[in-house]
Write a protein that holds these residues in place. Structure first.
Motif, PDB file in Angstrom:
ATOM      1  N   ASP A 106      19.723  13.676   4.378  1.00  0.00           N
ATOM      2  CA  ASP A 106      19.227  14.655   5.352  1.00  0.00           C
ATOM      3  C   ASP A 106      18.144  14.109   6.269  1.00  0.00           C
ATOM      4  N   LYS A 107      17.786  12.832   6.086  1.00  0.00           N
ATOM      5  CA  LYS A 107      16.744  12.147   6.877  1.00  0.00           C
ATOM      6  C   LYS A 107      15.332  12.566   6.485  1.00  0.00           C
ATOM      7  N   THR A 108      15.177  13.785   5.995  1.00  0.00           N
ATOM      8  CA  THR A 108      13.873  14.247   5.530  1.00  0.00           C
ATOM      9  C   THR A 108      14.079  15.307   4.465  1.00  0.00           C
ATOM     10  N   CYS A 109      13.110  15.448   3.579  1.00  0.00           N
ATOM     11  CA  CYS A 109      13.155  16.525   2.589  1.00  0.00           C
ATOM     12  C   CYS A 109      11.735  16.815   2.132  1.00  0.00           C
ATOM     13  N   GLU A 110      11.569  17.900   1.396  1.00  0.00           N
ATOM     14  CA  GLU A 110      10.240  18.316   0.960  1.00  0.00           C
ATOM     15  C   GLU A 110      10.311  18.861  -0.462  1.00  0.00           C
ATOM     16  N   ILE A 111       9.377  18.431  -1.288  1.00  0.00           N
ATOM     17  CA  ILE A 111       9.278  18.901  -2.666  1.00  0.00           C
ATOM     18  C   ILE A 111       7.838  19.321  -2.928  1.00  0.00           C
ATOM     19  N   GLU A 112       7.661  20.572  -3.271  1.00  0.00           N
ATOM     20  CA  GLU A 112       6.329  21.101  -3.591  1.00  0.00           C
ATOM     21  C   GLU A 112       5.297  20.739  -2.516  1.00  0.00           C
ATOM     22  N   GLY A 113       5.705  20.858  -1.270  1.00  0.00           N
ATOM     23  CA  GLY A 113       4.794  20.635  -0.156  1.00  0.00           C
ATOM     24  C   GLY A 113       4.626  19.189   0.258  1.00  0.00           C
ATOM     25  N   ILE A 114       5.294  18.263  -0.425  1.00  0.00           N
ATOM     26  CA  ILE A 114       5.211  16.840  -0.089  1.00  0.00           C
ATOM     27  C   ILE A 114       6.492  16.436   0.625  1.00  0.00           C
ATOM     28  N   LYS A 115       6.350  15.836   1.784  1.00  0.00           N
ATOM     29  CA  LYS A 115       7.514  15.446   2.582  1.00  0.00           C
ATOM     30  C   LYS A 115       7.864  13.986   2.370  1.00  0.00           C
ATOM     31  N   ALA A 116       9.149  13.710   2.454  1.00  0.00           N
ATOM     32  CA  ALA A 116       9.643  12.334   2.457  1.00  0.00           C
ATOM     33  C   ALA A 116      10.551  12.165   3.659  1.00  0.00           C
ATOM     34  N   LYS A 117      10.515  10.974   4.253  1.00  0.00           N
ATOM     35  CA  LYS A 117      11.356  10.702   5.424  1.00  0.00           C
ATOM     36  C   LYS A 117      12.034   9.346   5.267  1.00  0.00           C
ATOM     37  N   LEU A 118      13.294   9.299   5.688  1.00  0.00           N
ATOM     38  CA  LEU A 118      14.033   8.037   5.698  1.00  0.00           C
ATOM     39  C   LEU A 118      13.554   7.208   6.883  1.00  0.00           C
ATOM     40  N   VAL A 119      13.128   5.975   6.619  1.00  0.00           N
ATOM     41  CA  VAL A 119      12.611   5.095   7.673  1.00  0.00           C
ATOM     42  C   VAL A 119      13.217   3.704   7.493  1.00  0.00           C
ATOM     43  N   ASN A 120      12.922   2.818   8.431  1.00  0.00           N
ATOM     44  CA  ASN A 120      13.214   1.397   8.236  1.00  0.00           C
ATOM     45  C   ASN A 120      11.897   0.660   8.066  1.00  0.00           C
ATOM     46  N   LYS A 121      11.962  -0.592   7.702  1.00  0.00           N
ATOM     47  CA  LYS A 121      10.738  -1.329   7.361  1.00  0.00           C
ATOM     48  C   LYS A 121       9.771  -1.430   8.524  1.00  0.00           C
ATOM     49  N   ASP A 122      10.278  -1.389   9.766  1.00  0.00           N
ATOM     50  CA  ASP A 122       9.404  -1.506  10.929  1.00  0.00           C
ATOM     51  C   ASP A 122       8.615  -0.228  11.199  1.00  0.00           C
ATOM     52  N   GLU A 123       8.979   0.845  10.514  1.00  0.00           N
ATOM     53  CA  GLU A 123       8.289   2.123  10.711  1.00  0.00           C
ATOM     54  C   GLU A 123       7.260   2.408   9.624  1.00  0.00           C
ATOM     55  N   LEU A 124       7.076   1.485   8.707  1.00  0.00           N
ATOM     56  CA  LEU A 124       6.183   1.742   7.581  1.00  0.00           C
ATOM     57  C   LEU A 124       4.737   1.974   8.009  1.00  0.00           C
ATOM     58  N   LEU A 125       4.288   1.232   9.005  1.00  0.00           N
ATOM     59  CA  LEU A 125       2.903   1.384   9.452  1.00  0.00           C
ATOM     60  C   LEU A 125       2.619   2.784   9.990  1.00  0.00           C
ATOM     61  N   ASP A 126       3.661   3.446  10.458  1.00  0.00           N
ATOM     62  CA  ASP A 126       3.493   4.795  11.011  1.00  0.00           C
ATOM     63  C   ASP A 126       3.755   5.880   9.968  1.00  0.00           C
ATOM     64  N   SER A 127       3.920   5.487   8.714  1.00  0.00           N
ATOM     65  CA  SER A 127       4.239   6.452   7.652  1.00  0.00           C
ATOM     66  C   SER A 127       2.955   7.058   7.105  1.00  0.00           C
ATOM     67  N   VAL A 128       2.463   8.057   7.793  1.00  0.00           N
ATOM     68  CA  VAL A 128       1.206   8.714   7.428  1.00  0.00           C
ATOM     69  C   VAL A 128       1.482  10.194   7.166  1.00  0.00           C
ATOM     70  N   GLY A 129       0.997  10.685   6.042  1.00  0.00           N
ATOM     71  CA  GLY A 129       1.140  12.097   5.719  1.00  0.00           C
ATOM     72  C   GLY A 129       2.450  12.450   5.045  1.00  0.00           C
ATOM     73  N   PHE A 130       3.277  11.461   4.752  1.00  0.00           N
ATOM     74  CA  PHE A 130       4.536  11.687   4.051  1.00  0.00           C
ATOM     75  C   PHE A 130       4.902  10.432   3.268  1.00  0.00           C
ATOM     76  N   ILE A 131       5.886  10.542   2.413  1.00  0.00           N
ATOM     77  CA  ILE A 131       6.366   9.407   1.628  1.00  0.00           C
ATOM     78  C   ILE A 131       7.565   8.786   2.337  1.00  0.00           C
ATOM     79  N   PRO A 132       7.471   7.531   2.738  1.00  0.00           N
ATOM     80  CA  PRO A 132       8.624   6.874   3.359  1.00  0.00           C
ATOM     81  C   PRO A 132       9.638   6.451   2.299  1.00  0.00           C
ATOM     82  N   ILE A 133      10.898   6.503   2.673  1.00  0.00           N
ATOM     83  CA  ILE A 133      11.966   6.051   1.792  1.00  0.00           C
ATOM     84  C   ILE A 133      12.872   5.112   2.577  1.00  0.00           C
TER      85      ILE A 133
END
Length: 265
Positions: free
Chosen positions: A51-78
């Motif tokens: 689904d590209k993104t999901c949320e569990i108990e108020g915590i978000k996760a987003k599907l990213v690539n390795k070049d987007e890791l530096l911008d992964s703030v406020g959520f869990i990158p996958i």
């Protein structure tokens, strides 16, 4: 980017670990396969692969690539990465194997300053710095610094006296089409899905707690659904399990202990 705690796997146990570490202030990176087979999809960050993104108990996760890791703030990158290719680009502060394959799929103790593995298939002190007990019972979540976790029993935990029967496995291989959804109350022998044209029936009456993603190409013998006989447990379908929280607590304890031990020599 060397301050990430990398977790192999993003199923329900790995997601419970990730949530606990994320809330404790750690930067978490989840690694998953291209087509995760999680059934408790409402509490698995692996759902972000679909689904590209999901949320569990108020915590978000987003599907990213390795070049987007530096911008992964406020959520869990996958990231989709079965072979740990990310270790060619970052040096994590810790690596956690939470695949729960009941065997070691390539994790070794030299991959990070702290390496933690969940459940059977690993030897603490050889494959990882610590192993966390995953078998339900008195030792669930225990930090093991030498030796092995308990062997896999291959028997699902009993709920209201029902063990193996509450878990449904594919009787055939083929395309999976769900009829029921997580949270539905089902009756024994009710059709909840199809594999190709063959019906999949509820093994017991109860609450459908888990079911594999629609259109998944299942293999015979794969776990595809889970029914909780306790109708009153509806909210539990959408929250992290007691087992995942306990193991997550063990991981947090081990991580802090091992980092302090490394720091203090």
């Amino acid at each position: 980017m060397n301050d990430f705690v990398v977790i192999r796997g993003a199923g329900d146990i790995a997601s419970g670990i990730a949530a606990r570490l994320f809330r404790a202030g750690f930067k978490v990176l989840l690694l998953e396969c291209l087509k995760p087979s999680s059934i408790r999809t409402k509490v698995c960050f692996s759902q972000a692969v679909y689904d590209k993104t999901c949320e569990i108990e108020g915590i978000k996760a987003k599907l990213v690539n390795k070049d987007e890791l530096l911008d992964s703030v406020g959520f869990i990158p996958i990231i989709i990465d079965e072979c740990l290719d990310i270790l060619n680009y970052i040096k994590p502060r810790a690596l956690i194997d939470a695949i729960l394959a009941k065997k070691n799929l390539g994790t070794n103790i030299n991959m990070a300053p702290v390496v933690i593995a969940i459940g059977p298939g690993f030897c603490a002190g050889i494959d990882a710095h610590a192993v966390i007990e995953s078998n339900r019972g008195h030792n669930l979540g225990k930090v093991i610094l030498s030796g092995f976790a308990e062997e896999n029993t291959a028997i699902p935990a009993e709920v209201k006296g029902i063990g193996a029967k509450r878990v449904i496995y594919a009787n055939d291989s083929g395309n999976f089409k769900a009829i029921a959804k997580i949270g539905d109350i089902v009756k024994e022998d009710e059709i909840i899905a199809y594999i190709n044209n063959t019906p999949v029936k509820a093994s017991i009456s109860g609450l459908l707690r888990g079911i594999i993603n629609d259109n998944f190409e299942v293999k015979k013998g794969l776990k595809i659904a889970d029914i909780d006989p306790r109708i009153s447990e509806y909210e539990n379908c959408f929250s992290i399990s007691d087992k995942a929280r306990s193991i997550g607590g063990g991981v947090l304890e081990a991580l802090m202990y091992l980092e302090n031990r490394n720091k203090n020599g």
